[in-house]
Design a protein around this motif. Structure first.
Motif: not given
Length: 307
Positions: A199, A202, A295
């Motif tokens: 993540r 990304t 995150v």
């Protein structure tokens, strides 16, 4: 807020000794830095008739932010509009232990005078006092663009950043721990949680981050990411973000550390010292960050700020 003339109460409290005639209000607007000791800097702004003064006091090792306060402009008579003939501007700051009233007067070229009246409210027995400060127009950094000239204020902090290439980063397992790496340099570590590093990769590539920056190391109070020296903006589906107000941050002494609070009630950041906490605020305000994103929570493996 603009008033026509000095009120009787204000005239009794403040003695304004300007040798210069009043000038249009818009000539007072701008950023000023210290010319003599007493204040580090201040700025005067007027948005839609809402006149405000922001002040930074002299603190060691970094300036302390008094915040922004509504101000009143005064002309020299009840029949004169201060918008066209301003003699003085006044704003008051409540600092808990004292109130400080700043009176600006006597503009001469690119300088301004500030008279700071300190009234103690903490029952300490200290005597009230006044200090007189001279400030000058702050320098601007001009970046030429074809057909356009923009002025960028100097950063009030020394930046600590490392560069990265968002196009070459990867997620790798190093000695049993999942990391985001850029060549031989690792950027993030999520332990056994590979999905968090996927993540993070990304997010870095979505925003095109090229710098990873810190306030305080090796245990930073703030970690933030930039794209070519600018704050990232936009949004990404599935982001975990909370709102922050860059102009509504304040510092609270929490005993063992200092807490940076957004709008007086949301705990946004912590720092080991007041100076480092002030630097966090300076960074957030300079870049205009309005979102604090994560995150993995609690204990996020990545934190980033954006507009």
């Amino acid at each position: 807020m603009i008033k026509q003339a000095l009120a009787a109460g204000a005239a009794a409290l403040f003695t304004i000794t300007s040798a210069h005639a009043g000038q249009p209000l818009n000539t007072w607007l701008g950023n000023y830095v210290k010319n003599t000791d007493g204040l580090d800097s201040l700025s005067v702004s007027n948005s839609g008739g809402n006149l405000k003064i922001s002040v930074k006091g002299e603190c060691t090792p970094n300036p302390c932010d008094w915040g922004e306060a509504p101000a009143i402009a005064y002309s020299n008579s009840a029949s004169t509009d201060p918008s066209s003939n301003t003699e003085a501007i006044i704003a008051t700051y409540n600092q808990g232990f004292a109130t400080k009233t700043v009176v600006l007067d006597g503009r001469a070229g690119n300088t301004i005078r500030a008279h700071v009246y300190t009234h103690f409210t903490d029952n300490s027995g200290r005597d009230d006092y006044v200090s007189h400060v001279s400030l000058k127009k702050a320098p601007l950094v001009v970046r030429p663009i074809p057909g356009v000239i923009t002025a960028t204020p100097l950063k009030p902090f020394k930046e600590d950043c490392v560069s990265l290439n968002p196009n070459t980063i990867s997620v790798e397992n190093k000695n049993g721990r999942w990391k985001v790496v850029d060549g031989s340099h690792w950027l993030l570590d999520a332990g056994s949680n590979k999905s968090e590093m996927d993540r993070a990769k990304t997010i870095i590539q979505h925003y095109g981050f090229t710098q990873h920056c810190f306030v305080g190391r090796p245990d930073p109070s703030l970690s933030y990411w930039l794209k070519a020296g600018a704050a990232p903006s936009g949004a990404l589906s599935g982001e975990d973000c909370v709102n922050i107000n860059p102009n509504g941050l304040s510092i609270k002494n929490s005993g063992s550390h200092f807490t940076i609070v957004s709008n007086g009630n949301h705990y946004a950041f912590t720092a080991p010292s007041q100076a480092e906490a002030q630097e966090v605020i300076d960074v957030v305000k300079y870049y205009g960050f309005t979102k604090s994103c994560f995150v993995g929570r609690p204990g996020p493996s990545m934190r980033y700020l954006r507009k």
